[in-house]
Design a protein around this motif. Structure first.
Motif, short mmCIF file in Angstrom:
data_model
loop_
_atom_site.label_atom_id
_atom_site.label_comp_id
_atom_site.label_asym_id
_atom_site.label_seq_id
_atom_site.Cartn_x
_atom_site.Cartn_y
_atom_site.Cartn_z
N ARG A 40 32.11 -54.73 72.38
CA ARG A 40 31.15 -53.62 72.55
C ARG A 40 31.85 -52.39 73.12
NH1 ARG A 40 26.84 -55.67 76.23
NH2 ARG A 40 27.53 -57.69 75.46
N VAL A 41 32.76 -52.60 74.07
CA VAL A 41 33.47 -51.47 74.67
C VAL A 41 34.35 -50.80 73.61
CG1 VAL A 41 35.23 -50.80 76.36
CG2 VAL A 41 33.43 -52.41 77.01
N ALA A 42 35.04 -51.61 72.82
CA ALA A 42 35.89 -51.04 71.76
C ALA A 42 35.02 -50.27 70.75
CB ALA A 42 36.68 -52.15 71.07
N ASP A 43 33.82 -50.81 70.44
CA ASP A 43 32.90 -50.10 69.54
C ASP A 43 32.56 -48.71 70.10
OD1 ASP A 43 32.77 -52.28 67.85
OD2 ASP A 43 30.84 -53.02 68.63
N ARG A 44 32.30 -48.68 71.41
CA ARG A 44 31.94 -47.39 72.03
C ARG A 44 33.08 -46.38 71.89
NH1 ARG A 44 29.94 -48.47 78.10
NH2 ARG A 44 30.21 -46.20 78.19
N ILE A 45 34.31 -46.87 72.08
CA ILE A 45 35.45 -45.94 71.99
C ILE A 45 35.61 -45.47 70.54
CG2 ILE A 45 37.92 -45.60 72.42
CD1 ILE A 45 37.70 -47.80 74.61
#
Ligand code: SAM
Length: 236
Positions: free
Chosen positions: A66-71
């Motif tokens: 999810r964090v990578a998606d946000r970036i």
């Protein structure tokens, strides 16, 4: 382009935050924090107000994607832990690996970490060293202690004050009481102490008092003679 920053934070002395760390924390869209309360206090001290997301060892497996998606969706994020450099005996590695896998730019700022000052203060060879982090508490502890005793280079261990004496005593059993050691306690803080000597001497030193604060053990390598640069080596 959006990216992930890993931002080291002080290990005790708040003056150790870098100017760049402050600027990056001010510029990012959001901050991932091991403990939002601890980091919230630091950010308030720095007069920085940013959305905080919890990121710790209990949830990092679930949230890295999810964090990578946000970036990838355009946010630039910073990861901070309670103290020191993320991913050094702290959460961070899984997220960096995921970002690298997905082609996201990753930048770790240089900054505070406990093992570097502990190593340099020790007076033991710092040319080559092994960072072991925390020893296992139960399963695999004896095997790891044996391995540590045989490491040829200066070895760095993180330890809690409650287990310090037991660990030093176990190290004396596997390395012999004459092996040299340095115990760094409360680095960068008012009561900073670096206790240096043989394992027997340092055990005696800490047996006499209540042990408080944060601890790094720096242990001499097995073959110290191979560890130290000779004049010949340094000419090359
Ligand atoms: N990420 C941190 C770093 O870069 O050093 C390490 C985090 S680890 C969870 C915490 C351990 O680091 C402590 O148990 C202690 O062994 C060591 N440590 C952290 N701050 C310290 C300090 N001020 N003095 C001595 N050891 C410290």
């Amino acid at each position: 382009m959006s990216k992930l920053f890993l931002v080291p934070t002080p290990i005790g002395n708040l003056e150790d935050i870098t100017l760049r760390a402050i600027r990056i924390l001010k510029e990012v869209d959001g901050i991932l924090a091991e403990d939002t309360r601890t980091s919230g206090n630091l950010l308030r001290h720095l007069d920085i107000s940013k959305p905080l997301t919890a990121f710790h060892i209990r949830n990092e497996h679930q949230v890295v994607e999810r964090v990578a998606d946000r970036i990838l969706a355009g946010e630039t994020l910073a990861l901070v832990t309670d103290a020191g450099t993320p991913a050094i005996s702290d959460p961070g590695f899984l997220l960096v690996r995921e970002c690298v896998r997905r082609g996201i730019e990753v930048e770790c700022l240089p900054g505070p970490t406990a093992f570097v000052p502990a190593l340099v203060n020790s007076g033991l060879p710092a040319e080559k060293f092994i960072f072991e982090g925390f020893l296992p508490h139960k399963k695999g502890r004896q095997t790891k202690l044996q391995a540590v005793a045989n490491y040829p280079y200066t070895t760095i261990l993180y330890e809690s004050p409650f287990r310090l004496l037991k660990t030093l005593q176990q190290l004396a059993e596997v390395c012999g009481p004459e092996r040299r050691v340095s115990v760094a306690r409360e680095l960068t803080k008012i009561h900073e102490e670096n206790a240096r000597g043989t394992l027997a001497e340092v055990i005696e030193h800490f047996s006499k008092k209540e042990i408080k604060g944060e601890i790094v053990i720096v242990l001499e390598g097995r073959d110290v003679a191979c560890n130290v640069l000779t004049d010949d080596d340094s000419d090359e």
